[in-house]
Write an enzyme that holds these catalytic residues in place. Structure first.
Site, PDB file in Angstrom:
ATOM      1  CE1 TYR A  29      15.010 -25.238 -12.715  1.00 26.29           C
ATOM      2  CE2 TYR A  29      16.935 -24.316 -13.811  1.00 26.29           C
ATOM      3  CZ  TYR A  29      16.072 -24.348 -12.727  1.00 26.29           C
ATOM      4  OH  TYR A  29      16.272 -23.509 -11.671  1.00 26.29           O
ATOM      5  CG  ASP A  31      18.694 -34.712 -16.818  1.00 25.45           C
ATOM      6  OD1 ASP A  31      19.033 -34.640 -18.004  1.00 25.45           O
ATOM      7  OD2 ASP A  31      19.491 -34.877 -15.888  1.00 25.45           O
ATOM      8  CE1 TYR A 215      23.436 -26.427 -18.306  1.00 30.71           C
ATOM      9  CE2 TYR A 215      24.330 -26.320 -20.537  1.00 30.71           C
ATOM     10  CZ  TYR A 215      23.494 -26.915 -19.608  1.00 30.71           C
ATOM     11  OH  TYR A 215      22.721 -27.990 -19.972  1.00 30.71           O
ATOM     12  CD  GLN A 269       8.239 -28.854 -19.874  1.00 35.30           C
ATOM     13  OE1 GLN A 269       7.258 -29.578 -19.798  1.00 35.30           O
ATOM     14  NE2 GLN A 269       9.453 -29.326 -20.072  1.00 35.30           N
ATOM     15  NE  ARG A 285      20.505 -24.508 -18.471  1.00 34.29           N
ATOM     16  CZ  ARG A 285      20.601 -24.082 -17.218  1.00 34.29           C
ATOM     17  NH1 ARG A 285      21.305 -22.998 -16.931  1.00 34.29           N
ATOM     18  NH2 ARG A 285      20.001 -24.732 -16.240  1.00 34.29           N
ATOM     19  N   GLY A 286      21.704 -27.153 -22.989  1.00 34.37           N
ATOM     20  CA  GLY A 286      21.338 -28.517 -22.645  1.00 34.37           C
ATOM     21  C   GLY A 286      20.603 -29.236 -23.755  1.00 34.37           C
ATOM     22  CD  GLU A 287      18.268 -34.548 -24.702  1.00 34.75           C
ATOM     23  OE1 GLU A 287      17.356 -35.348 -24.929  1.00 34.75           O
ATOM     24  OE2 GLU A 287      19.401 -34.907 -24.306  1.00 34.75           O
ATOM     25  CG  ASP A 288      12.950 -29.355 -22.585  1.00 36.24           C
ATOM     26  OD1 ASP A 288      12.288 -30.122 -23.321  1.00 36.24           O
ATOM     27  OD2 ASP A 288      12.446 -28.385 -21.999  1.00 36.24           O
ATOM     28  CB  SER A 289      15.999 -24.852 -23.836  1.00 32.39           C
ATOM     29  OG  SER A 289      17.381 -25.030 -23.576  1.00 32.39           O
TER      30      SER A 289
END
Length: 397
Positions: A29, A31, A215, A269, A285-289
């Protein structure tokens, strides 16, 4: 892909700038989440025509409920969403600006079409940008906007790095986001209606609400044990389905001592933003959130995407160093201890969590200050638009 879809830009208005965004779904999700938000922000300007190419529409559909995952081409608001297929590129006309997200690579036929356009009319070549992952590491400032000439074709790609200050490309943020956030959190009826729509039980006195997105491999059990044994607070943890090992699909509520775990379906979103705004603490986590949690101005815990040889830990520390500036020493130490324990599954997460929670007033105040500092810099879309205008001007000289 039919020919009308491939050549849609051929009849474009000369005053409308065309943008093609290419995204491969690698991290489920994150990317496509960045790609979707970026496309929407770009398309918010009527002077832009935006086409988003995605290789996995099923992942995109989890966070964009209006998307038809079976359609090869469709429109969501002002964005054309097209399935990225290895076939059907004959006759494609490259856009004025081409965004290759996260070094995903472009179809060779599309690259060839860009090169052909340069050979025909060099003053209207596509501006080709490789939009890279977000990082707080110092080296980013030196690589931001650097050119990368193609080894055999008359094309130049430029690297563009999002970032946390004016030296990089800024963060994704929509116009009016802070006004919408404030209007929402200050309207108790809106917040209550949001929770009802998600079918999440009403909060009780003394309850702390937490959104949890992480994750696989995060130390969930240790965190839940600490929450369930908390004698001073009651915890309600809201988790998207599929995040917890062995989790159920759809709405599900489990109770353990002082802890309630509520599993909800994935939301789009805009609703995810509301979820972050509505909770007291956000695990992301990651980038967007991760970026959206910073705009939410709540205390948060980041689970960075794991990489080989623990390269992600260096990136985690780089952001910690920036983010913790200005925090009182005790809060700074508690923040670092919890984030490192959460990302390395190290021992003592229960103690780190308890200490972090004791300092929530300081952490909450800092989250507000941090959001304000980010908002003082140009956002990613404004930075991209300025760079494209600069490059276009250089081509016309």
């Amino acid at each position: 892909m039919n020919s009308s879809a491939q050549t849609r830009f051929a009849a474009r208005d000369a005053d409308v700038e065309s943008w093609d965004l290419f995204c491969r779904v690698i991290d489920n999700y994150g990317d496509v989440g960045v790609a979707g938000r970026l496309a929407r922000q770009l398309a918010g300007d009527a002077r832009r025509s935006v086409r988003l190419w995605v290789d996995d529409l099923s992942a995109f559909a989890r966070i964009e409920s209006r998307l038809d995952r079976a359609a090869d081409r469709q429109h969501i608001d002002a964005i054309e969403v097209s399935r990225w297929s290895p076939y059907g590129w004959a006759g494609i006309e490259p856009a004025d600006t081409v965004i290759e997200l996260f070094g995903c690579g472009l179809p060779q036929a599309y690259i060839d079409a860009m090169a052909h356009a340069v050979e025909q009319t060099s003053d209207h070549a596509s501006i080709w940008i490789d939009l890279e992952y977000l990082s707080a590491e110092a080296w980013v400032d030196n690589f931001h906007r650097l050119p990368s000439p193609h080894p055999t074709l008359p094309l130049v790609k430029h690297f563009f790095y999002p970032g946390f200050d004016e030296k990089a490309g800024g963060l994704p943020i929509e116009a009016g986001l802070e006004d919408r956030r404030r209007a929402f959190i200050e309207d108790s009826d809106q917040v209550a209606a949001f929770w009802r729509r998600l079918q999440v039980p009403s909060s009780v006195a003394g309850e702390m609400r937490v959104s949890l997105f992480a994750y696989a491999g995060a130390p969930f059990e240790q965190l839940f044990q600490a929450m369930s044994e908390d004698r001073d607070r009651r915890w309600s943890v809201i988790v998207p389905e599929g995040v917890l090992p062995g989790g159920t699909a759809g709405l599900d509520v489990k109770k353990r001592g002082s802890l309630s775990i509520v599993t909800i379906p994935f939301v789009d979103q805009d609703d995810y933003d509301r979820l972050l705004w509505s909770c007291d603490i956000n695990f992301v986590r990651g980038e967007d959130s991760f970026v959206r949690a910073q705009w939410a101005a709540r205390p948060f815990v980041w689970h960075i995407y794991p990489q080989a040889d623990d390269a992600h830990i260096t990136k985690l520390h780089a952001f910690e160093e920036r983010y913790e500036t200005g925090l009182p020493q005790a809060a700074r130490e508690a923040q670092g201890a919890l984030w490192r324990a959460w990302n390395t599954q190290g021992p003592g997460i229960e103690h780190a969590w308890a200490r972090w929670c004791d300092l929530l007033p300081e952490l909450s105040a800092h989250a507000q200050v941090w959001r304000q500092s980010l908002a003082s810099h140009p956002g990613l879309v404004d930075s991209l638009a300025a760079f494209v205008a600069e490059r276009r001007s250089a081509l016309l000289k």
